[in-house]
Design an enzyme around this catalytic site. Structure first.
Site, PDB file in Angstrom:
ATOM      1  N   GLU A  49       0.828  -1.218   0.000  1.00 23.31           N
ATOM      2  CA  GLU A  49       0.000   0.000   0.000  1.00 23.31           C
ATOM      3  C   GLU A  49       0.859   1.263   0.000  1.00 23.31           C
ATOM      4  OE1 GLU A  49      -0.582  -2.637   1.880  1.00 23.31           O
ATOM      5  OE2 GLU A  49      -2.686  -3.220   1.603  1.00 23.31           O
ATOM      6  N   PHE A 111     -11.609  -7.879  13.261  1.00 20.47           N
ATOM      7  CA  PHE A 111     -10.520  -8.315  12.388  1.00 20.47           C
ATOM      8  C   PHE A 111     -10.181  -7.216  11.387  1.00 20.47           C
ATOM      9  CE2 PHE A 111      -9.110 -10.452   8.406  1.00 20.47           C
ATOM     10  CZ  PHE A 111      -7.865 -10.842   8.873  1.00 20.47           C
ATOM     11  N   GLN A 112      -8.913  -6.907  11.270  1.00 18.57           N
ATOM     12  CA  GLN A 112      -8.402  -5.839  10.402  1.00 18.57           C
ATOM     13  C   GLN A 112      -9.086  -4.501  10.649  1.00 18.57           C
ATOM     14  OE1 GLN A 112      -8.224  -7.358   6.300  1.00 18.57           O
ATOM     15  NE2 GLN A 112      -6.145  -8.081   6.729  1.00 18.57           N
ATOM     16  N   LYS A 161     -17.440  -1.310   5.402  1.00 25.87           N
ATOM     17  CA  LYS A 161     -17.893  -2.348   4.464  1.00 25.87           C
ATOM     18  C   LYS A 161     -19.387  -2.274   4.167  1.00 25.87           C
ATOM     19  CE  LYS A 161     -16.919  -7.173   4.565  1.00 25.87           C
ATOM     20  NZ  LYS A 161     -15.998  -7.708   3.600  1.00 25.87           N
ATOM     21  N   MET A 470      24.030   9.338   3.373  1.00 33.80           N
ATOM     22  CA  MET A 470      23.872  10.584   4.118  1.00 33.80           C
ATOM     23  C   MET A 470      24.109  10.354   5.609  1.00 33.80           C
ATOM     24  SD  MET A 470      23.498  13.768   3.685  1.00 33.80           S
ATOM     25  CE  MET A 470      22.534  14.510   2.361  1.00 33.80           C
TER      26      MET A 470
END
Lengths: 558, 177
Positions: A49, A111-112, A161, A470
């Site tokens: 993502e 869940f999630q 959802k 760096m």
């Protein structure tokens, strides 16, 4: 006709003229992806993502249009956070849709489930959790409006959802009602007149231009103002494409790794015209010494930026492009030739330099300078974050609007490679180079699959010094060369990585191989990864040590 | 120079709006003395009163940053205008038959109210300004203060002037496109 929430999203995207979405599917966005299946919208599927949101960011920087992102709930949403914060710091317009567990499960540790509106509160311009289908069309309308007006920024919409599945009438509002949001575009005429007067009275003026010039599309106006008045222009990293780097009035970048002459000009200036810039610490160094002799005019669309860090004599709140257009009308040519001579003395005193020996190791700066030459400065460039990013800012002279995507404010390693994918998607006919470090390239290297799948002809130039360069440089300079966890040990073999993804991999190990590799990459119709094996311990100079005045530059190299 | 300012902030009554305001103040390291929020006559609008300790420059930043929140409609600095500022304080103090009358006299002098008795304690309610509260607490501390609860400051401008009538919030509400 009744449609479901997921269909409403697709319909709304069409109304907003969105033709491309970057995303990654998952359980809480199944409805959304089902609608995408036969929608006339292109979906670029990343492999993480974070890759999707950086790609959308690169798309937005290259096109000026908002980048749109889909991700699922929980880990899908939290994986976006770095990308959203990156966009927020650099004022990039994004509209992000995340799935969420069904409304009855919110707050139950389902869940999630993740409280993504809570998590992203500090890193979005605004965000929404939609709990009523009737609010959905208006919310999307507002999100696009907020992302692309005033000071741009990312806006997130969290979609449970059950909202995606519920059906209702779709009416897309023509207008939005946001009583607490009233960006000011037109600069105050009295203030603009005062600014013009201050410019006329100044003997050593400098324009300090930032990303606001780019987002406002004010490149032309800035050029006109500079040319009409004869005022030299120093830009920030974000403002590099705002003014042609090849122009005689260009001072290049100012700040920590800016040019000596830009920083010296700021130090001696009697007037600073700050345009769409925010006095970031990488630009100002020790704040109390920054432009200490100068009167400051500050033009910005965000009133909160004015007076945030420095006291401003003439504040002008407004859209940079419109304010500059008004200011041009009121200004006269200034007598800056003496001042420009003085700046040219500094330019001659400490030019940017490195020593490329013919038979020696490859200098990283040499690679970037050759990419600049071979592309004629016309490529779209993305960078990762680190030494290669600063060398790009120093040696690639940008002349075209929106030709750079680089994470400035947040300094996100792993940004540049996915961003280059978004740039290429947004401007398909153009030559795109991603200038990466061997460290940061590996932070989102999984996006090689995206590059390969869509056959996007991005040329990835890995400036491979086998160090986190760096960090190593700072350890060398400020921590007595105690190199702690910066050795990247020649792993992996980037040519083999490229080949594993079905992408052409090239390597250059000697200076004589640099130009042929670049030419070969440009000639190749598909994507290419070039592994430039460069000098391991080259440093970025000049450099202003942290918290020092920008006049105190370590020049190095020379 | 740092001083205390009282800001009245009108916000849209939307979920999470208090978190947005409080989160902003905390992440920008603004020093908050008190926050009080409640509904107004308009069910769509909530009024948040914030007491902030800041110098003038920081105060300006607080106001500008708050103004950037999409749900914030109007901010007014009531410190610079004639305003009535009140804080409600409940004090539970140790008290028994031997000193109850003495405490009641203090309560009366301060125009406070006794609102609960028990054999070993009493609860006193008082509203007023900071000095009055401090003085009362000092006197009562001699008896033993068991617990304190305060609302944080709320404030209104004196006279007929109001935040909404004099502001642009409502007119702007129609449409910004």
């Amino acid at each position: 006709m009744k449609i479901n929430g997921a269909q409403m999203v697709i319909e709304a995207l069409k109304k907003e003229q969105v033709d491309t979405v970057f995303g990654y599917p998952g359980g809480a966005v199944l409805n959304l992806y089902d609608q995408l299946y036969d929608a006339d919208i292109r979906h670029i599927m990343s492999r993480h993502e974070q890759g999707a949101v950086h790609a959308a960011d690169g798309y937005a920087r290259a096109t000026g249009r908002p980048g749109v992102v889909f991700a699922t709930s929980g880990p899908g949403a939290t994986n976006l956070v770095t990308g959203i914060a990156t966009a927020h710091m650099d004022s990039v317009p994004l509209v992000i849709f995340t799935g969420q567990v069904a409304i009855p499960h919110i707050g139950t540790d389902g869940f999630q489930e993740a409280d993504i509106t809570g998590i992203t509160l500090p890193v979005t311009k605004h965000n929404y959790l939609v709990t009523d289908l009737a609010d959905l069309p208006g919310t999307i309308r507002e999100a696009f409006y907020l992302a692309t007006t005033g000071r741009f920024g990312p806006v997130l919409i969290d979609l449970p959802k059950d909202i995606q599945a519920a059906t209702g009438e779709f009416r897309y509002p023509k207008t939005v009602s946001l009583p607490g949001y009233n960006p000011v575009y037109q600069g105050h005429p009295g203030q603009i007149a005062r600014a013009a007067k201050a410019i006329a009275q100044s003997k050593k003026p400098v324009i300090y231009a930032g990303g606001g010039v780019v987002w406002s599309g004010a490149e032309q106006e800035l050029l006109m103002l500079a040319e009409k008045t004869g005022i030299p222009v120093a830009t920030t990293l974000m403002g590099l494409t705002g003014f042609p780097g090849t122009h005689p009035l260009s001072l290049g970048m100012l700040g920590m790794h800016g040019t000596y002459w830009a920083n010296m000009a700021i130090c001696e200036a009697d007037l600073i015209l700050a345009v769409g810039a925010r006095f970031d610490d990488r630009v100002t160094g020790k704040l109390s010494n920054f432009a200490a002799l100068a009167k400051i005019i500050h033009i910005d669309i965000d009133p909160a930026e004015i007076g945030k860090l420095v006291d401003v004599s003439i504040p002008i709140v407004g859209d940079v492009r419109r304010v500059l257009a008004e200011l041009i009308k009121k200004t006269e040519p200034c007598h800056t030739s003496h001042w420009l001579d003085r700046i040219n003395e500094w330019r001659a005193e400490a030019p940017l330099c490195y020593h490329q020996e013919e038979d020696g190791e490859i200098c990283p700066q040499f690679v970037i300078e050759q990419i600049y030459r071979e592309t004629g400065g016309s490529a779209l460039i993305s960078t990762e974050v680190g030494q290669h990013q600063m060398w790009t800012a120093q040696y690639y002279r940008f002349t075209r609007p929106r030709s750079l995507a680089s994470s400035g404010g947040l300094g996100t390693m792993g940004y540049g490679f996915p961003a280059s994918i978004g740039m290429q998607v947004g401007r398909p006919g153009e030559l795109v180079f991603c200038i990466a470090g061997d460290g940061s390239f590996q932070m989102n290297i999984q996006e090689m699959a995206t590059l390969s799948t869509y056959n996007l002809p991005v040329k990835v130039a890995v400036i491979n010094n086998q160090y986190l360069g760096m960090v190593r440089q700072w350890q060398e300079m400020f921590f007595r060369r105690r190199y702690s966890s910066v050795d990247l040990k020649q792993v992996p073999d980037f040519v083999k990585v490229a080949e594993a993804y079905g992408v052409l991999g090239l390597r250059a190990e000697k200076p004589s191989e640099v130009i042929p590799a670049i030419r070969r990459a440009i000639a190749e119709p598909g994507p290419v990864v070039i592994d430039f094996r460069v000098k391991a311990e080259e440093n970025v100079f000049p450099m202003v040590p942290p918290n020092s005045p920008i006049s105190e530059m370590v020049r190095g190299n020379g | 120079m740092k001083m205390r300012y009282v800001l009245a902030v009108l916000v849209e009554n939307k979920p999470g709006v208090l978190v947005r305001v409080a989160g902003l103040l905390s992440r920008r390291k603004f020093n908050i003395e008190s926050v009080a929020a409640g509904k107004t006559g308009d069910p769509g609008i909530t009024r948040i009163t914030i007491e902030v300790e800041a110098d003038e420059k920081t105060l300006e930043q607080v106001i500008k940053q708050l103004n950037k929140l999409v749900n914030v409609l109007k901010i007014s600095n009531l410190t610079s205008e004639p305003a009535v500022i009140r804080d409600l304080l409940l004090i539970k103090v140790r008290a028994d038959a031997s000193n109850r009358n003495e405490i009641s006299q203090i309560v009366e002098t301060f125009r406070a109210k006794t609102i609960d008795f028990s054999p070993q304690s009493m609860i006193i309610e008082v509203t007023g300004n900071e000095e009055k509260m401090e003085a009362l607490m000092l006197l009562l501390s001699g008896y033993g203060i068991l617990e304190i609860a305060r609302t944080g400051k709320v404030a209104l401008l004196r006279g007929s002037k109001t935040l909404i009538n004099n502001g642009e919030a409502r007119e702007n509400g129609k449409n910004v496109l």
